[in-house]
Scaffold this active site. Structure first.
Site, mmCIF file in Angstrom:
data_model
loop_
_atom_site.group_PDB
_atom_site.id
_atom_site.type_symbol
_atom_site.label_atom_id
_atom_site.label_comp_id
_atom_site.label_asym_id
_atom_site.label_seq_id
_atom_site.Cartn_x
_atom_site.Cartn_y
_atom_site.Cartn_z
ATOM 1 N N PRO A 38 0.827 -1.218 0.000
ATOM 2 C CA PRO A 38 0.000 0.000 0.000
ATOM 3 C C PRO A 38 0.859 1.264 0.000
ATOM 4 C CG PRO A 38 0.042 -0.985 2.200
ATOM 5 C CD PRO A 38 0.799 -1.918 1.291
ATOM 6 N N ASP A 39 0.327 2.342 -0.610
ATOM 7 C CA ASP A 39 1.000 3.626 -0.398
ATOM 8 C C ASP A 39 0.509 4.170 0.955
ATOM 9 O OD1 ASP A 39 -1.500 4.665 -0.918
ATOM 10 O OD2 ASP A 39 -0.957 5.639 -2.802
ATOM 11 N N PHE A 40 0.785 5.437 1.233
ATOM 12 C CA PHE A 40 0.438 5.959 2.561
ATOM 13 C C PHE A 40 -0.892 6.694 2.572
ATOM 14 C CE2 PHE A 40 4.911 5.158 2.739
ATOM 15 C CZ PHE A 40 5.098 4.660 4.015
ATOM 16 N N ARG A 41 -1.087 7.602 1.587
ATOM 17 C CA ARG A 41 -2.172 8.581 1.723
ATOM 18 C C ARG A 41 -3.362 8.337 0.808
ATOM 19 N NH1 ARG A 41 2.634 10.622 2.699
ATOM 20 N NH2 ARG A 41 2.898 11.654 4.714
ATOM 21 N N ASN A 111 11.069 5.101 -0.519
ATOM 22 C CA ASN A 111 10.549 3.770 -0.182
ATOM 23 C C ASN A 111 11.551 2.983 0.658
ATOM 24 O OD1 ASN A 111 8.466 4.638 -1.694
ATOM 25 N ND2 ASN A 111 8.885 3.344 -3.473
HETATM 26 P P1 OAD Z 1 1.900 8.843 -0.619
HETATM 27 O O1 OAD Z 1 0.961 7.752 -0.222
HETATM 28 O O2 OAD Z 1 1.808 10.118 0.124
HETATM 29 O O3 OAD Z 1 1.699 9.178 -2.169
HETATM 30 C C1 OAD Z 1 1.684 8.158 -3.136
HETATM 31 C C2 OAD Z 1 1.296 8.745 -4.475
HETATM 32 O O4 OAD Z 1 1.412 7.713 -5.433
HETATM 33 C C3 OAD Z 1 -0.138 9.273 -4.547
HETATM 34 O O5 OAD Z 1 -0.113 10.597 -5.083
HETATM 35 C C4 OAD Z 1 -0.858 8.299 -5.487
HETATM 36 O O6 OAD Z 1 -1.738 8.970 -6.341
HETATM 37 C C5 OAD Z 1 0.298 7.749 -6.288
HETATM 38 N N1 OAD Z 1 0.099 6.363 -6.769
HETATM 39 C C6 OAD Z 1 -0.370 5.277 -6.102
HETATM 40 N N2 OAD Z 1 -0.341 4.185 -6.877
HETATM 41 C C7 OAD Z 1 0.150 4.578 -8.084
HETATM 42 C C8 OAD Z 1 0.425 3.908 -9.327
HETATM 43 N N3 OAD Z 1 0.212 2.610 -9.496
HETATM 44 N N4 OAD Z 1 0.933 4.657 -10.341
HETATM 45 C C9 OAD Z 1 1.155 5.989 -10.186
HETATM 46 N N5 OAD Z 1 0.919 6.658 -9.054
HETATM 47 C C10 OAD Z 1 0.430 5.978 -8.011
HETATM 48 O O7 OAD Z 1 3.372 8.210 -0.551
HETATM 49 P P2 OAD Z 1 4.780 8.979 -0.532
HETATM 50 O O8 OAD Z 1 4.720 10.231 -1.316
HETATM 51 O O9 OAD Z 1 5.816 7.974 -0.879
HETATM 52 O O10 OAD Z 1 7.575 8.507 5.232
HETATM 53 O O11 OAD Z 1 4.890 9.327 1.006
HETATM 54 C C11 OAD Z 1 6.048 9.979 1.467
HETATM 55 C C12 OAD Z 1 6.381 9.572 2.866
HETATM 56 O O12 OAD Z 1 5.237 9.729 3.699
HETATM 57 C C13 OAD Z 1 6.740 8.110 3.048
HETATM 58 O O13 OAD Z 1 8.064 7.817 2.683
HETATM 59 C C14 OAD Z 1 6.495 7.902 4.503
HETATM 60 C C15 OAD Z 1 5.214 8.676 4.693
HETATM 61 O O14 OAD Z 1 5.047 9.283 5.919
HETATM 62 C C16 OAD Z 1 7.975 7.996 6.400
HETATM 63 O O15 OAD Z 1 7.419 7.047 6.927
HETATM 64 C C17 OAD Z 1 9.132 8.713 7.014
#
Ligand code: OAD
Length: 282
Positions: A38-41, A111
């Site tokens: 999963p992503d985060f947000r 990541n």
């Molecule tokens: P986010 O979850 O904030 O953002 C992920 C982004 O990826 C979103 O804008 C989605 O639209 C996009 N996305 C998801 N699946 C996708 C796909 N298959 N193709 C293209 N885009 C896609 O994650 P990060 O930006 O990585 O830090 O979050 C940054 C940091 O916040 C993480 O490293 C973590 C968290 O708090 C720590 O834990 C220190």
């Protein structure tokens, strides 16, 4: 930063990649979601899942001060963020291809899943800005272990202990030690913790050399990584490959969609073959 003139389309992106020699690729959790991580947000991201488990502020589980008070809070959910097996995506293959073509200056990844290594992107090209599960460190004596040694405890939601401090901790019936005494913590960067030194040393020189920036699969919500887009000189073109738009950043081209699909499309237009089984099926 103002948008550059005459850079708007995917064809412009292909031309810029052809011409570039020092590309910064800035990646986030969105590049690994097709592996089931999963992503985060996002709506079904890790933070939404944690809220469903009753954790009101999900960033608390990655907070160093909270970890020091009660490491179990992190270890209750750490199994949800363990790195996958030896898998990678077409997008990771695309970054590897940029490296093979001599165009990748650096991949700044947020990541912690180590998938860049699975794809064969050379270690010297990758800065893991938020650390990784590759190693873990004792909170008391700084003894470092291979991160894999923690996986069995993490899967059981129990707290992994340092082999040197363990006996002392277990002897202490009166619990005079702090809660994190002898606790091993994966070397992932928590809130209230500094980024790895390699980030600070590399970024200063890399932004000077960079001739193209490509941000992929990140919401750019977390500093200092989010600031890279403004550290790069304004004259350097910036491309976004992301499922959702990012409203507070001005990219020259926004390639909105699933990043694996965009990687495949760009590779076709560049005449590159991605070394990836998914390539032929998309
Ligand atoms: P986010 O979850 O904030 O953002 C992920 C982004 O990826 C979103 O804008 C989605 O639209 C996009 N996305 C998801 N699946 C996708 C796909 N298959 N193709 C293209 N885009 C896609 O994650 P990060 O930006 O990585 O830090 O979050 C940054 C940091 O916040 C993480 O490293 C973590 C968290 O708090 C720590 O834990 C220190």
């Amino acid at each position: 930063r103002d948008k550059l003139q005459d850079i708007n389309t995917i064809e412009d992106t292909v031309r810029l990649i052809r011409e570039a020699k020092n590309i910064i690729v800035l990646t986030g959790a969105g590049i690994s979601t097709s592996l089931g991580i999963p992503d985060f947000r996002s709506d079904k991201g890790l933070y939404a899942q944690l809220q469903e488990l009753g954790i009101s502020d999900p960033t608390d589980v990655f907070d160093l001060e909270i970890f020091q008070d009660d490491p179990q809070i992190f270890y209750n959910i750490a199994h949800m963020v363990l790195p996958p097996g030896d898998v990678y995506t077409p997008l990771h293959s695309f970054i590897k291809k940029l490296s093979e073509e001599g165009k990748l200056l650096r991949n700044y990844t947020q990541n912690i899943d180590l998938v860049e290594s699975n794809a064969g992107i050379p270690d010297d090209k990758v800065i893991r800005c938020h650390g990784s599960f590759a190693t873990a460190t004792c909170q008391s004596c700084d003894f470092q272990v291979d991160g894999h040694e923690l996986y069995p405890a993490i899967r059981e939601k129990s707290i992994p202990l340092c082999p040197h401090c363990k006996d002392e901790r277990e002897k202490d019936d009166d619990a005079l030690f702090p809660a994190s005494f002898g606790v091993l913590k994966p070397d992932i960067v928590f809130f209230h913790e500094s980024l790895p030194k390699r980030f600070d040393t590399s970024i200063v020189e890399d932004v000077k050399k960079c001739d193209l920036l490509i941000a992929i699969g990140t919401s750019l919500q977390v500093a200092p990584v989010s600031k890279i887009v403004v550290q790069v000189p304004a004259s350097v073109p910036q491309i976004l490959i992301n499922r959702d738009p990012i409203l507070d950043c001005e990219f020259d081209v926004n390639l909105l969609g699933l990043c694996d699909d965009v990687a495949v499309l760009l590779s076709e237009k560049l005449g590159w073959t991605l070394n990836h089984e998914k390539f032929n099926s998309i």
